[in-house]
Scaffold this active site. Structure first.
Site, PDB file in Angstrom:
ATOM      1  N   GLU A 147      -5.321  -4.761  10.643  1.00  0.00           N
ATOM      2  CA  GLU A 147      -4.518  -3.832  10.967  1.00  0.00           C
ATOM      3  C   GLU A 147      -4.693  -2.975  12.228  1.00  0.00           C
ATOM      4  O   GLU A 147      -5.476  -2.227  12.474  1.00  0.00           O
ATOM      5  CB  GLU A 147      -4.278  -2.943   9.829  1.00  0.00           C
ATOM      6  CG  GLU A 147      -4.130  -3.435   8.481  1.00  0.00           C
ATOM      7  CD  GLU A 147      -3.725  -2.278   7.459  1.00  0.00           C
ATOM      8  OE1 GLU A 147      -2.328  -2.607   6.929  1.00  0.00           O
ATOM      9  OE2 GLU A 147      -4.415  -1.486   7.153  1.00  0.00           O
ATOM     10  N   ASN A 181       0.795  -1.076  -0.009  1.00  0.00           N
ATOM     11  CA  ASN A 181       0.059  -0.037   0.084  1.00  0.00           C
ATOM     12  C   ASN A 181       1.021   1.406  -0.108  1.00  0.00           C
ATOM     13  O   ASN A 181       1.587   1.702   1.073  1.00  0.00           O
ATOM     14  CB  ASN A 181      -0.845  -0.107   1.486  1.00  0.00           C
ATOM     15  CG  ASN A 181      -1.744   1.333   1.346  1.00  0.00           C
ATOM     16  OD1 ASN A 181      -1.799   1.969   0.399  1.00  0.00           O
ATOM     17  ND2 ASN A 181      -2.354   1.435   2.638  1.00  0.00           N
ATOM     18  N   TRP A 182       0.975   1.972  -1.128  1.00  0.00           N
ATOM     19  CA  TRP A 182       2.073   3.030  -1.225  1.00  0.00           C
ATOM     20  C   TRP A 182       1.450   4.209  -0.694  1.00  0.00           C
ATOM     21  O   TRP A 182       2.056   5.350  -0.823  1.00  0.00           O
ATOM     22  CB  TRP A 182       2.440   3.088  -2.727  1.00  0.00           C
ATOM     23  CG  TRP A 182       3.237   1.890  -3.649  1.00  0.00           C
ATOM     24  CD1 TRP A 182       3.488   0.679  -2.579  1.00  0.00           C
ATOM     25  CD2 TRP A 182       3.560   1.618  -4.681  1.00  0.00           C
ATOM     26  NE1 TRP A 182       4.178  -0.020  -3.305  1.00  0.00           N
ATOM     27  CE2 TRP A 182       4.366   0.396  -4.705  1.00  0.00           C
ATOM     28  CE3 TRP A 182       3.499   2.317  -5.887  1.00  0.00           C
ATOM     29  CZ2 TRP A 182       4.848  -0.084  -5.825  1.00  0.00           C
ATOM     30  CZ3 TRP A 182       4.167   1.989  -6.764  1.00  0.00           C
ATOM     31  CH2 TRP A 182       4.609   0.789  -7.021  1.00  0.00           C
ATOM     32  N   LYS A 183       0.156   4.084  -0.278  1.00  0.00           N
ATOM     33  CA  LYS A 183      -0.573   5.341   0.351  1.00  0.00           C
ATOM     34  C   LYS A 183      -0.329   6.657  -0.721  1.00  0.00           C
ATOM     35  O   LYS A 183      -0.118   6.525  -1.914  1.00  0.00           O
ATOM     36  CB  LYS A 183       0.182   5.547   1.722  1.00  0.00           C
ATOM     37  CG  LYS A 183      -0.057   4.408   2.622  1.00  0.00           C
ATOM     38  CD  LYS A 183       0.015   4.576   4.000  1.00  0.00           C
ATOM     39  CE  LYS A 183       0.004   3.348   4.575  1.00  0.00           C
ATOM     40  NZ  LYS A 183       0.163   3.210   6.286  1.00  0.00           N
ATOM     41  N   GLY A 239       2.632   2.169  10.873  1.00  0.00           N
ATOM     42  CA  GLY A 239       3.455   3.233  10.625  1.00  0.00           C
ATOM     43  C   GLY A 239       4.270   3.475  11.628  1.00  0.00           C
ATOM     44  O   GLY A 239       4.857   4.632  11.993  1.00  0.00           O
ATOM     45  N   GLU A 281      -6.703   4.856   7.973  1.00  0.00           N
ATOM     46  CA  GLU A 281      -6.505   6.393   7.431  1.00  0.00           C
ATOM     47  C   GLU A 281      -7.636   6.977   6.773  1.00  0.00           C
ATOM     48  O   GLU A 281      -8.273   7.919   6.828  1.00  0.00           O
ATOM     49  CB  GLU A 281      -5.211   6.580   6.630  1.00  0.00           C
ATOM     50  CG  GLU A 281      -3.963   6.533   7.400  1.00  0.00           C
ATOM     51  CD  GLU A 281      -2.982   5.553   6.784  1.00  0.00           C
ATOM     52  OE1 GLU A 281      -2.789   5.638   5.253  1.00  0.00           O
ATOM     53  OE2 GLU A 281      -2.096   5.015   7.413  1.00  0.00           O
ATOM     54  N   GLY A 297       2.634  -1.072   4.412  1.00  0.00           N
ATOM     55  CA  GLY A 297       3.083   0.390   3.920  1.00  0.00           C
ATOM     56  C   GLY A 297       4.465   0.609   3.661  1.00  0.00           C
ATOM     57  O   GLY A 297       4.880   0.525   2.588  1.00  0.00           O
ATOM     58  N   GLY A 298       5.156   1.234   4.542  1.00  0.00           N
ATOM     59  CA  GLY A 298       6.569   1.702   4.664  1.00  0.00           C
ATOM     60  C   GLY A 298       7.505   0.633   4.021  1.00  0.00           C
ATOM     61  O   GLY A 298       8.102   1.183   2.951  1.00  0.00           O
ATOM     62  N   HIS A 331      -9.541   1.265   4.849  1.00  0.00           N
ATOM     63  CA  HIS A 331      -8.240   1.439   5.521  1.00  0.00           C
ATOM     64  C   HIS A 331      -8.491   2.552   6.694  1.00  0.00           C
ATOM     65  O   HIS A 331      -9.252   3.555   6.637  1.00  0.00           O
ATOM     66  CB  HIS A 331      -7.038   2.038   4.472  1.00  0.00           C
ATOM     67  CG  HIS A 331      -5.816   2.126   5.195  1.00  0.00           C
ATOM     68  ND1 HIS A 331      -5.310   2.987   6.097  1.00  0.00           N
ATOM     69  CD2 HIS A 331      -4.811   1.140   5.194  1.00  0.00           C
ATOM     70  CE1 HIS A 331      -4.068   2.689   6.390  1.00  0.00           C
ATOM     71  NE2 HIS A 331      -3.731   1.608   5.941  1.00  0.00           N
ATOM     72  N   SER A 351       3.614  -2.144  10.354  1.00  0.00           N
ATOM     73  CA  SER A 351       5.074  -2.296  10.436  1.00  0.00           C
ATOM     74  C   SER A 351       5.540  -3.594  10.048  1.00  0.00           C
ATOM     75  O   SER A 351       6.437  -4.160  10.810  1.00  0.00           O
ATOM     76  CB  SER A 351       5.174  -1.867  11.824  1.00  0.00           C
ATOM     77  OG  SER A 351       4.769  -0.496  12.164  1.00  0.00           O
TER      78      SER A 351
HETATM   79  P1  PGA Z   1       2.708   0.365   7.502  1.00  0.00           P
HETATM   80  O1  PGA Z   1       1.326   0.681   6.816  1.00  0.00           O
HETATM   81  O2  PGA Z   1       3.694  -1.108   7.077  1.00  0.00           O
HETATM   82  O3  PGA Z   1       3.773   1.403   7.226  1.00  0.00           O
HETATM   83  O4  PGA Z   1       2.783   0.028   8.909  1.00  0.00           O
HETATM   84  C1  PGA Z   1       0.407  -0.444   6.777  1.00  0.00           C
HETATM   85  C2  PGA Z   1      -0.749  -0.137   6.264  1.00  0.00           C
HETATM   86  O5  PGA Z   1      -1.235   0.950   6.579  1.00  0.00           O
HETATM   87  O6  PGA Z   1      -1.259  -0.854   5.329  1.00  0.00           O
END
Ligand code: PGA
Length: 252
Positions: free
Chosen positions: A166, A9-11, A172, A96, A234-235, A94, A213
């Site tokens: 999640e 997930n490149w956000k 993150g 966010e 994500g990251g 998600h 994470s």
């Molecule tokens: P993260 O993000 O791996 O940076 O914790 C995960 C996500 O939001 O899907």
């Protein structure tokens, strides 16, 4: 056997050239992978470029959201018809989007129904915040999210879904949930609820990812858990080397 998935997930990261370059690097690193489904989820603006870059490989593409209507007066939104030919997956719910953009279980449900009707596979996110976790409310909260997201779907539709658990406090932050605790929440509140709503066979065919994470150094501790079928990352998905390492770990 459920096929593992490693989804990036490149956000709100990567310009079109950056997204193309990352997708091309991943195509050469893991484009022939058959044991794991690799899914790249760039922003809308980079979907076409990423779809081009991975063409001819085993890598799939996902959008990060979608409106449920096919067209209309919804400024700023993207419809399922607009995603046609660009991606196979769409992320919904998600944390966010729930926190900053008003996503609810009800809109996730509408979006999931629409995506399925348009041949797209929903990746439905769920997970509790820190206060809920500390108050021992995780099980009830996640169960409620799953019931809301899947209401009115058929067993056949649910069987092909992907769900990402999640815990919000692990996204993150560099903090991860305890793998055994994740396994148990998925068993109780995700597969258990799906079994109750749609039957055990359906519950066993849904693929459930852990997100929060995930990194090359901790991915194995999640992948060994029987209920965890992969990761939503994500990251660590923003860099070809680390995401390829995650894919290779999931392939073991
Ligand atoms: P993260 O993000 O791996 O940076 O914790 C995960 C996500 O939001 O899907």
């Amino acid at each position: 056997m459920r096929k593992p998935i490693m989804a990036g997930n490149w956000k709100m990261h990567k310009t079109i050239p950056e997204a193309s370059a990352l997708a091309a690097a991943l195509k050469s690193a893991v484009g022939d992978e058959t044991a794991v489904e690799v899914v790249l989820c760039p922003s809308f603006t980079a979907l076409a470029a990423v779809a081009d870059a991975v063409r001819g490989s085993n890598i799939s593409v996902g959008a990060q959201d979608m409106h449920w209507e096919e067209q209309g007066a919804f400024t700023g939104e993207v419809s399922p018809l607009m995603l046609d030919g660009l991606c196979q997956y769409v992320i919904f719910g998600h944390s966010e989007r729930r926190e900053y953009f008003g996503e609810t279980d009800e809109t996730v449900n509408k979006k999931a129904k629409s995506a399925l009707a348009h041949g797209l596979i929903p990746i439905i996110c769920c997970g509790e915040n820190l206060a809920q976790n500390e108050a021992g409310e995780t099980e009830a909260f996640v169960s409620g999210q799953i019931r809301g997201a899947l209401a009115g779907l058929s067993a056949a539709q649910v069987a092909g879904l992907v769900i990402a658990y999640e815990p919000i406090w692990a996204i993150g932050t560099g903090k991860t949930a305890e793998p055994a605790a994740v396994n148990s929440i998925i068993g109780l509140s995700i597969r258990g609820v799906i079994a109750d709503m749609f039957g055990e066979e359906t519950a066993q065919s849904v693929r459930v990812l852990y997100g929060g994470s995930v990194k090359p150094g901790n991915v194995d501790s999640f992948m060994v858990q029987p209920e965890i079928d992969g990761g939503l990352v994500g990251g660590a998905s923003l860099n070809a080397e680390s995401f390829a390492a995650l894919v290779n770990s999931a392939a073991k």
